[in-house]
Design a protein around this motif. Sequence first.
Motif, mmCIF file in Angstrom:
data_model
loop_
_atom_site.group_PDB
_atom_site.id
_atom_site.type_symbol
_atom_site.label_atom_id
_atom_site.label_comp_id
_atom_site.label_asym_id
_atom_site.label_seq_id
_atom_site.Cartn_x
_atom_site.Cartn_y
_atom_site.Cartn_z
ATOM 1 N N UNK A 107 -20.161 25.016 37.992
ATOM 2 C CA UNK A 107 -20.416 24.198 36.805
ATOM 3 C C UNK A 107 -19.133 23.921 36.034
ATOM 4 N N UNK A 108 -18.235 24.902 36.032
ATOM 5 C CA UNK A 108 -16.977 24.724 35.288
ATOM 6 C C UNK A 108 -16.077 23.680 35.941
ATOM 7 N N UNK A 109 -16.256 23.447 37.234
ATOM 8 C CA UNK A 109 -15.444 22.452 37.929
ATOM 9 C C UNK A 109 -16.003 21.043 37.794
ATOM 10 N N UNK A 110 -17.306 20.943 37.572
ATOM 11 C CA UNK A 110 -17.985 19.648 37.605
ATOM 12 C C UNK A 110 -17.686 18.805 36.373
ATOM 13 N N UNK A 111 -17.876 17.498 36.535
ATOM 14 C CA UNK A 111 -17.774 16.611 35.375
ATOM 15 C C UNK A 111 -18.928 16.859 34.410
ATOM 16 N N UNK A 112 -20.103 17.171 34.973
ATOM 17 C CA UNK A 112 -21.234 17.558 34.132
ATOM 18 C C UNK A 112 -22.160 18.461 34.931
ATOM 19 N N UNK A 113 -22.888 19.319 34.212
ATOM 20 C CA UNK A 113 -23.791 20.260 34.870
ATOM 21 C C UNK A 113 -25.118 20.293 34.137
ATOM 22 N N UNK A 114 -26.172 20.723 34.872
ATOM 23 C CA UNK A 114 -27.525 20.721 34.307
ATOM 24 C C UNK A 114 -28.254 21.981 34.741
ATOM 25 N N UNK A 115 -28.962 22.577 33.815
ATOM 26 C CA UNK A 115 -29.708 23.807 34.052
ATOM 27 C C UNK A 115 -31.095 23.452 34.595
#
Length: 401
Positions: A39-47
């Motif tokens: 998630x820290x690498x992504x442009x955006x993350x979702x739970x």
Amino acid sequence: MKRILFLGAAPTQLPPIRYALEQGHYVITCDYLPDNPGHALAHESHNVSTTDRDAVLALARRLEIDGVVAYASDPAAPTAAWVGNQLGLPSNPYDAVLTLARKDLFRAFLAANGFNVPRSQSFYEREAARAWARELGMPVFVKPVDSSGSKGVTCLEHEDDLDAAFDSALSFSREKKVVIEERIVRASYQVAGDGFIVDGKLAFRCWADEHFDRLCNGLVPIGESFPATHDEALLRVAHDETQRLLDLLGMKTGALNFDFIFTEDGRFWFLELGPRNGGCLIPEVIRYATDVDLIKYTVDAALGLDCSSLHMKPAHGHWSSYMIHSLDTGAFDSLWLSERMRGHIVEQSLWVKPGDAVRKYSGSHDILGTMILRFDSADQMREMMDHMENDVRVVVTEARE
């Protein structure tokens, strides 16, 4: 810029995320663990849980993605197929992927289509499972129908232990359904490895001997050594039977993860055929051994990019993956390595620090880190991989069973 959704962001799922970022794609991650490193690498993350196909589909629609990847995850693979089918993205048929991802459906498919398959039935209720286990006779395997990483798998030797084995399998099953099947005795090593489908054909495969640790759970792989040592004529049978299966299911594109055996009479038996890349660093080791980057092809295929350049290449050298694990439950103290082992380590990653709680190895959820190893000969590789306690030990304090 292509928008690609990754189902899962665990440490083992970082390689395709990194590749996608290197290619300039817009990276979106989703899973139910917000602290996962991807998630820290992504442009955006979702739970969002990767097994909630409708929630993931709604997310994918809203984000207008161009591709979806379920890397090294059996539970997420059907979701990726569902999303891909619904949105018209590159994907395999949902029913085919679900068949491969669920042990009960896979066993039924193999039996219906003339493949060698152990006698196997699946149960929601333990008493029906007990009756079937008695009919088969001990030993039998007890497994969740829909888990991965050998979680919840028991080789049941005595009927008195069935309740514990059934409950263990049930605890790792989302469907709350348990497989009871006969044990097939293999000749030589179990075979693992990855392959890749291009336009419906098994364009590439690289197979390995699979290794287990007899000192803990001897059913959970601790690593793979490339290349496999089986006779090439037997491996050709495995290739041909895989292609027959792909044709029957209508599989068209993407990665495959293999587990199969040969019996003493030379017969080939599928154990699993995962519709996704393997864990245990299998794609990474294959890249060292063959210069073929299945991580790249996985991302490219999901985006509909041309993968026709992929072709068979033999493995060169002697390479292994190794899953760092503990033989005891307690608090992590340190990782001990022999002097001879240090010279074979190509890559090493340790996921725990002193004081962290660790468990005796029982499944992929207990992995503490990974290694990629290079050996000087096939004999040296097999000898060390089969007795890794001589060269790698997790030191724990407050050890207890």
